[in-house]
Design a protein around this motif. Structure first.
Motif, PDB file in Angstrom:
ATOM      1  N   ILE A 185       0.917  -1.071   0.113  1.00 46.43           N
ATOM      2  CA  ILE A 185      -0.194   0.146  -0.067  1.00 46.43           C
ATOM      3  C   ILE A 185       0.996   1.243   0.039  1.00 46.43           C
ATOM      4  CG2 ILE A 185      -1.974   1.124   1.171  1.00 46.43           C
ATOM      5  CD1 ILE A 185      -2.278  -1.521   2.770  1.00 46.43           C
ATOM      6  N   ALA A 186       0.577   2.152  -1.037  1.00 45.51           N
ATOM      7  CA  ALA A 186       1.474   3.432  -0.863  1.00 45.51           C
ATOM      8  C   ALA A 186       0.468   4.572  -0.637  1.00 45.51           C
ATOM      9  CB  ALA A 186       1.807   3.674  -2.533  1.00 45.51           C
ATOM     10  N   PHE A 187       1.089   5.509   0.188  1.00 42.67           N
ATOM     11  CA  PHE A 187       0.418   6.739   0.756  1.00 42.67           C
ATOM     12  C   PHE A 187       1.082   8.046   0.486  1.00 42.67           C
ATOM     13  CE2 PHE A 187      -0.419   3.011   3.397  1.00 42.67           C
ATOM     14  CZ  PHE A 187      -1.780   3.207   3.977  1.00 42.67           C
ATOM     15  N   SER A 188       0.357   8.921  -0.254  1.00 44.03           N
ATOM     16  CA  SER A 188       1.020  10.222  -0.618  1.00 44.03           C
ATOM     17  C   SER A 188       0.036  11.471  -0.192  1.00 44.03           C
ATOM     18  CB  SER A 188       1.071  10.428  -2.034  1.00 44.03           C
ATOM     19  OG  SER A 188       1.923   9.158  -2.255  1.00 44.03           O
ATOM     20  N   VAL A 189       0.578  12.417   0.190  1.00 41.23           N
ATOM     21  CA  VAL A 189      -0.180  13.755   0.585  1.00 41.23           C
ATOM     22  C   VAL A 189       0.371  14.937  -0.354  1.00 41.23           C
ATOM     23  CG1 VAL A 189      -0.829  13.070   2.863  1.00 41.23           C
ATOM     24  CG2 VAL A 189       1.135  14.404   2.217  1.00 41.23           C
ATOM     25  N   ARG A 190      -0.402  15.661  -0.984  1.00 40.10           N
ATOM     26  CA  ARG A 190      -0.073  16.783  -1.813  1.00 40.10           C
ATOM     27  C   ARG A 190      -0.545  18.256  -1.175  1.00 40.10           C
ATOM     28  NH1 ARG A 190      -3.576  16.261  -5.832  1.00 40.10           N
ATOM     29  NH2 ARG A 190      -4.781  18.237  -5.479  1.00 40.10           N
ATOM     30  N   SER A 191       0.458  19.034  -0.885  1.00 37.93           N
ATOM     31  CA  SER A 191       0.470  20.419  -0.381  1.00 37.93           C
ATOM     32  C   SER A 191       0.115  21.676  -1.084  1.00 37.93           C
ATOM     33  CB  SER A 191       1.530  20.663   0.711  1.00 37.93           C
ATOM     34  OG  SER A 191       1.381  21.996   1.121  1.00 37.93           O
ATOM     35  N   SER A 192      -0.832  22.357  -0.973  1.00 38.21           N
ATOM     36  CA  SER A 192      -1.091  23.503  -1.673  1.00 38.21           C
ATOM     37  C   SER A 192      -0.756  24.860  -1.126  1.00 38.21           C
ATOM     38  CB  SER A 192      -2.643  23.648  -2.071  1.00 38.21           C
ATOM     39  OG  SER A 192      -3.325  23.822  -1.036  1.00 38.21           O
ATOM     40  N   ASP A 193      -0.313  24.842   0.246  1.00 36.88           N
ATOM     41  CA  ASP A 193      -0.024  25.870   0.994  1.00 36.88           C
ATOM     42  C   ASP A 193       1.638  26.033   1.557  1.00 36.88           C
ATOM     43  OD1 ASP A 193      -0.310  24.189   2.836  1.00 36.88           O
ATOM     44  OD2 ASP A 193      -1.745  24.985   4.076  1.00 36.88           O
ATOM     45  N   GLY A 194       2.118  24.816   1.063  1.00 39.24           N
ATOM     46  CA  GLY A 194       3.667  24.766   1.708  1.00 39.24           C
ATOM     47  C   GLY A 194       3.878  24.040   3.097  1.00 39.24           C
ATOM     48  N   LEU A 195       2.654  23.784   3.562  1.00 34.24           N
ATOM     49  CA  LEU A 195       2.772  22.992   4.617  1.00 34.24           C
ATOM     50  C   LEU A 195       2.469  21.428   4.531  1.00 34.24           C
ATOM     51  CD1 LEU A 195       0.591  25.576   7.002  1.00 34.24           C
ATOM     52  CD2 LEU A 195       3.383  25.304   6.844  1.00 34.24           C
TER      53      LEU A 195
END
Length: 256
Positions: free
Chosen positions: A122-132
């Motif tokens: 299982i792969a997990f990822s997050v994307r930031s739109s505010d630099g945090l």
């Protein structure tokens, strides 16, 4: 459960540390076996021409000089972490791995390699739109839904022989403190990378190319992984691990 954690951001990255903490707090036996440096966009590359350097960094924490797929192969095949791993969890990645990203992602490759070796991946990822970069919400999702996520995978047999098409799970979300929900993303987005390559002449007479990342335009419908994430939900996709052939075309013949 006995869990192997890896990534492509490196063993000291905040994402894998946060995931390890949540899973350990839930009572799981967590092992980290991850690259010794950033290996982003390594895809499924494996190292075949030199030995890998493995260093221990405390209880159940190892770094490896290889790629994410190398880490999975070495951890599962060497005996360093023992046997009977229940699942391989890759991430939490610092950046999205949606759509076409999956082809290039070392994070996704680690999960792919796991199912090909007979272990749920299982792969997990997050994307930031505010630099945090916030990882706790995704780590909480992983810990709370671990059994369900494992059930969505389909692996090869333990000896590596096939048992139908292998499937790993790819999980994405925005960098948020809390998600509005979670849903399957049955459509995989197409990512249009508006990158450039600049070529300069060097003083030695050779030419040198420099990759310059550009804007990314994402194409997909309401059921795509990107659209689910944009709603503030966790997007869960089941991804085939093997390359699948397209059908032949009627009316085409070949000469030999």
């Amino acid at each position: 459960m006995k869990l192997l954690l890896t990534n492509d951001d490196g063993f000291s990255a905040d994402g894998i540390k946060t995931l390890a903490r949540h899973l350990s707090d839930a009572g799981h036996e967590v092992w980290i076996f991850a690259p010794d440096r950033n290996r982003s966009a390594a895809s499924n590359r494996i190292t075949m021409d030199k030995p890998l350097r493995i260093k221990e960094h405390g209880q159940r924490v190892y770094s490896c000089s290889g790629m994410p797929a190398d880490c999975v192969i070495t951890a599962l095949k060497s005996g360093i972490i023992g046997s009977n791993v229940d699942a391989v969890l890759s991430g939490i990645n610092r950046g999205a791995n949606i759509g076409t990203d999956i082809l290039y992602s070392g994070t996704a490759a680690a999960a792919r390699q796991a199912v090909l070796y007979g272990v749920p991946g299982i792969a997990f990822s997050v994307r930031s739109s505010d630099g945090l970069w916030r990882y706790d919400a995704m780590a909480h999702f992983a810990s709370s839904n671990l059994s369900s996520l494992i059930s969505l995978t389909h692996t090869a047999n333990g000896d590596g022989t096939p048992d139908g098409l292998c499937v790993f799970v790819n999980v994405n979300g925005l960098s948020l403190d809390r998600y509005g929900g979670a849903s399957f993303a049955d459509e995989i987005s197409f990512r249009e990378y508006r990158d450039a390559v600049h070529v300069l002449a060097g003083p030695d007479g050779d030419r040198y190319s420099f990759f310059c990342g550009g804007d990314i335009v994402t194409h997909g419908g309401d059921a795509s992984d990107n659209a689910v994430c944009e709603k503030g939900f966790v997007a869960v996709s089941r991804i085939y691990a093997e390359v699948r052939a397209a059908k032949g075309v009627d009316g085409i013949s070949f000469s030999v």
